[in-house]
Each structure stands twice: as structure tokens, then as C-alpha cells.
Design a protein around this motif. Structure first.
Motif, PDB file in Angstrom:
ATOM      1  N   ALA A  70     -55.731  -3.665  32.761  1.00  0.00           N
ATOM      2  CA  ALA A  70     -56.830  -4.632  32.426  1.00  0.00           C
ATOM      3  C   ALA A  70     -57.454  -4.194  31.146  1.00  0.00           C
ATOM      4  CB  ALA A  70     -57.529  -5.081  33.701  1.00  0.00           C
ATOM      5  N   THR A  71     -57.725  -2.830  30.912  1.00  0.00           N
ATOM      6  CA  THR A  71     -58.583  -2.371  29.898  1.00  0.00           C
ATOM      7  C   THR A  71     -57.850  -2.670  28.603  1.00  0.00           C
ATOM      8  OG1 THR A  71     -57.501  -0.406  30.268  1.00  0.00           O
ATOM      9  CG2 THR A  71     -59.772  -0.643  31.390  1.00  0.00           C
ATOM     10  N   THR A  72     -56.341  -2.852  28.533  1.00  0.00           N
ATOM     11  CA  THR A  72     -55.951  -2.939  27.105  1.00  0.00           C
ATOM     12  C   THR A  72     -55.122  -4.512  27.415  1.00  0.00           C
ATOM     13  OG1 THR A  72     -53.852  -1.975  28.131  1.00  0.00           O
ATOM     14  CG2 THR A  72     -55.322  -0.726  26.848  1.00  0.00           C
ATOM     15  N   SER A  73     -54.702  -4.814  25.896  1.00  0.00           N
ATOM     16  CA  SER A  73     -53.934  -6.037  25.955  1.00  0.00           C
ATOM     17  C   SER A  73     -52.592  -5.989  26.113  1.00  0.00           C
ATOM     18  CB  SER A  73     -54.345  -6.940  24.735  1.00  0.00           C
ATOM     19  OG  SER A  73     -53.917  -6.275  23.631  1.00  0.00           O
ATOM     20  N   PHE A  74     -51.627  -6.937  26.495  1.00  0.00           N
ATOM     21  CA  PHE A  74     -50.149  -6.658  26.526  1.00  0.00           C
ATOM     22  C   PHE A  74     -49.628  -6.758  25.018  1.00  0.00           C
ATOM     23  CE2 PHE A  74     -50.451 -11.012  27.069  1.00  0.00           C
ATOM     24  CZ  PHE A  74     -49.661 -11.609  26.036  1.00  0.00           C
ATOM     25  N   ASN A  75     -48.610  -6.207  24.756  1.00  0.00           N
ATOM     26  CA  ASN A  75     -47.995  -6.463  23.496  1.00  0.00           C
ATOM     27  C   ASN A  75     -46.434  -6.473  23.404  1.00  0.00           C
ATOM     28  OD1 ASN A  75     -46.644  -3.858  22.737  1.00  0.00           O
ATOM     29  ND2 ASN A  75     -48.758  -3.157  23.349  1.00  0.00           N
ATOM     30  N   THR A  76     -45.936  -7.114  22.762  1.00  0.00           N
ATOM     31  CA  THR A  76     -44.157  -7.299  22.538  1.00  0.00           C
ATOM     32  C   THR A  76     -43.787  -6.411  21.703  1.00  0.00           C
ATOM     33  OG1 THR A  76     -44.633  -9.777  22.861  1.00  0.00           O
ATOM     34  CG2 THR A  76     -42.532  -9.166  22.177  1.00  0.00           C
ATOM     35  N   GLN A  77     -42.514  -5.612  21.895  1.00  0.00           N
ATOM     36  CA  GLN A  77     -41.984  -4.776  21.314  1.00  0.00           C
ATOM     37  C   GLN A  77     -40.606  -4.979  21.217  1.00  0.00           C
ATOM     38  OE1 GLN A  77     -43.265  -0.523  22.470  1.00  0.00           O
ATOM     39  NE2 GLN A  77     -45.212  -1.437  22.812  1.00  0.00           N
ATOM     40  N   VAL A  78     -39.864  -4.247  20.472  1.00  0.00           N
ATOM     41  CA  VAL A  78     -38.303  -4.148  20.110  1.00  0.00           C
ATOM     42  C   VAL A  78     -37.954  -2.961  20.312  1.00  0.00           C
ATOM     43  CG1 VAL A  78     -36.397  -4.957  18.962  1.00  0.00           C
ATOM     44  CG2 VAL A  78     -38.420  -6.470  18.912  1.00  0.00           C
ATOM     45  N   SER A  79     -36.676  -2.418  20.921  1.00  0.00           N
ATOM     46  CA  SER A  79     -36.275  -1.363  20.970  1.00  0.00           C
ATOM     47  C   SER A  79     -34.758  -1.684  20.781  1.00  0.00           C
ATOM     48  CB  SER A  79     -36.407  -0.525  22.411  1.00  0.00           C
ATOM     49  OG  SER A  79     -37.680  -0.040  22.536  1.00  0.00           O
ATOM     50  N   ILE A  80     -34.030  -0.721  20.306  1.00  0.00           N
ATOM     51  CA  ILE A  80     -32.678  -0.671  19.744  1.00  0.00           C
ATOM     52  C   ILE A  80     -32.185   0.740  20.663  1.00  0.00           C
ATOM     53  CG2 ILE A  80     -30.806  -0.380  18.174  1.00  0.00           C
ATOM     54  CD1 ILE A  80     -32.720  -1.986  16.293  1.00  0.00           C
ATOM     55  N   ILE A  81     -31.519   0.806  21.819  1.00  0.00           N
ATOM     56  CA  ILE A  81     -30.746   1.818  22.182  1.00  0.00           C
ATOM     57  C   ILE A  81     -29.645   1.764  22.643  1.00  0.00           C
ATOM     58  CG2 ILE A  81     -33.139   2.141  23.393  1.00  0.00           C
ATOM     59  CD1 ILE A  81     -32.227   0.594  25.717  1.00  0.00           C
ATOM     60  N   GLY A  82     -28.729   2.760  23.312  1.00  0.00           N
ATOM     61  CA  GLY A  82     -27.441   2.687  23.497  1.00  0.00           C
ATOM     62  C   GLY A  82     -27.023   1.825  24.534  1.00  0.00           C
ATOM     63  N   LEU A  83     -25.926   1.297  24.451  1.00  0.00           N
ATOM     64  CA  LEU A  83     -25.461   0.270  25.503  1.00  0.00           C
ATOM     65  C   LEU A  83     -25.656   0.868  26.974  1.00  0.00           C
ATOM     66  CD1 LEU A  83     -22.244  -1.264  24.105  1.00  0.00           C
ATOM     67  CD2 LEU A  83     -24.277  -2.422  24.830  1.00  0.00           C
ATOM     68  N   ASN A  84     -25.433   2.239  27.338  1.00  0.00           N
ATOM     69  CA  ASN A  84     -25.459   2.724  28.553  1.00  0.00           C
ATOM     70  C   ASN A  84     -26.859   3.126  29.049  1.00  0.00           C
ATOM     71  OD1 ASN A  84     -22.907   2.054  29.045  1.00  0.00           O
ATOM     72  ND2 ASN A  84     -22.118   3.826  28.119  1.00  0.00           N
ATOM     73  N   GLU A  85     -27.894   2.919  28.102  1.00  0.00           N
ATOM     74  CA  GLU A  85     -29.097   3.634  28.306  1.00  0.00           C
ATOM     75  C   GLU A  85     -29.810   2.616  28.889  1.00  0.00           C
ATOM     76  OE1 GLU A  85     -31.333   5.623  24.865  1.00  0.00           O
ATOM     77  OE2 GLU A  85     -29.231   6.010  23.976  1.00  0.00           O
ATOM     78  N   ALA A  86     -31.199   3.122  29.442  1.00  0.00           N
ATOM     79  CA  ALA A  86     -32.183   2.203  30.313  1.00  0.00           C
ATOM     80  C   ALA A  86     -33.333   2.307  29.563  1.00  0.00           C
ATOM     81  CB  ALA A  86     -32.384   2.436  31.669  1.00  0.00           C
ATOM     82  N   LEU A  87     -34.019   1.153  29.330  1.00  0.00           N
ATOM     83  CA  LEU A  87     -35.266   1.442  28.659  1.00  0.00           C
ATOM     84  C   LEU A  87     -36.448   1.944  29.291  1.00  0.00           C
ATOM     85  CD1 LEU A  87     -37.151  -0.084  26.386  1.00  0.00           C
ATOM     86  CD2 LEU A  87     -37.986  -1.925  28.025  1.00  0.00           C
ATOM     87  N   ALA A  88     -36.823   3.033  28.414  1.00  0.00           N
ATOM     88  CA  ALA A  88     -37.790   4.202  29.216  1.00  0.00           C
ATOM     89  C   ALA A  88     -38.997   3.462  29.131  1.00  0.00           C
ATOM     90  CB  ALA A  88     -37.717   5.357  28.161  1.00  0.00           C
ATOM     91  N   ASN A  89     -39.999   3.953  30.088  1.00  0.00           N
ATOM     92  CA  ASN A  89     -41.385   3.443  30.294  1.00  0.00           C
ATOM     93  C   ASN A  89     -42.186   4.357  29.455  1.00  0.00           C
ATOM     94  OD1 ASN A  89     -43.431   1.690  31.244  1.00  0.00           O
ATOM     95  ND2 ASN A  89     -43.745   2.945  33.109  1.00  0.00           N
TER      96      ASN A  89
END
Length: 90
Positions: A70-89
Motif C-alpha cells: 500500500a505504501t508504494t505504487s505498482f509498476n510494470t517491468q520486463v525481464s529477459i531470462i533463460g528458458l529454464n529460469e524462474a522469475l525471481a522476486n
């Protein structure tokens, strides 16, 4: 043996040491909780909007929305990662 006007009782010393150890434990536990549960990364969540695979490059493009509460606004991002990788948090 010289007397300095006071005597130390073993029980008193043990009580003081137990109190100090308890206090140190409480402070360290509090610091751990603050770091682990209240850091920005711990509160942030990613919501994947679109994922595009690029097999010829062995990569994938992920478009996602990052929301840190609630204290920050959301934002849209783009990541380019390896096919077998998962998006890190992070």
C-alpha cells in the motif's frame, strides 16, 4: 581475603546473566523478524502479465507487474531470462 564492602552471591550473578542472555536473545530475534518479514523484497509480489519464449536464443521475455504494498505504487517491468529460469522476486 579482602572485603570490598559487598558480597556477590552466586544466585544473584546467575540471575543477572540469565536476564542479560534473555535480553540479547530478544534483541537478536527482533532484528531477525524485522529483516526477514518487513523488508521491501519480502512484501513485494510479481504478477506475470505475458511470457514470450524465444527458443532460438534459449531465452524468454516476461512482462510483469511488481507490487510492493500500500505504501508504494505498482509498476510494470520486463525481464529477459533463460528458458529454464524462474522469475525471481527481487
Amino acid at each position: 581475603m579482602p572485603s570490598f564492602g559487598f558480597t556477590l552471591h552466586i544466585k544473584s550473578v546467575v540471575k543477572i546473566l540469565v536476564y542479560i542472555m534473555g535480553l540479547v536473545f530478544f534483541v537478536l530475534l527482533s532484528i531477525y523478524i524485522m529483516i526477514h518479514f518487513f523488508t521491501i523484497d519480502g512484501m513485494c509480489k510479481n504478477r506475470i502479465i505475458k511470457q514470450i519464449s524465444l527458443p532460438s536464443l534459449n531465452k524468454k521475455v516476461i512482462i510483469f507487474e511488481r507490487n510492493c504494498g500500500a505504501t508504494t505504487s505498482f509498476n510494470t517491468q520486463v525481464s529477459i531470462i533463460g528458458l529454464n529460469e524462474a522469475l525471481a522476486n527481487k
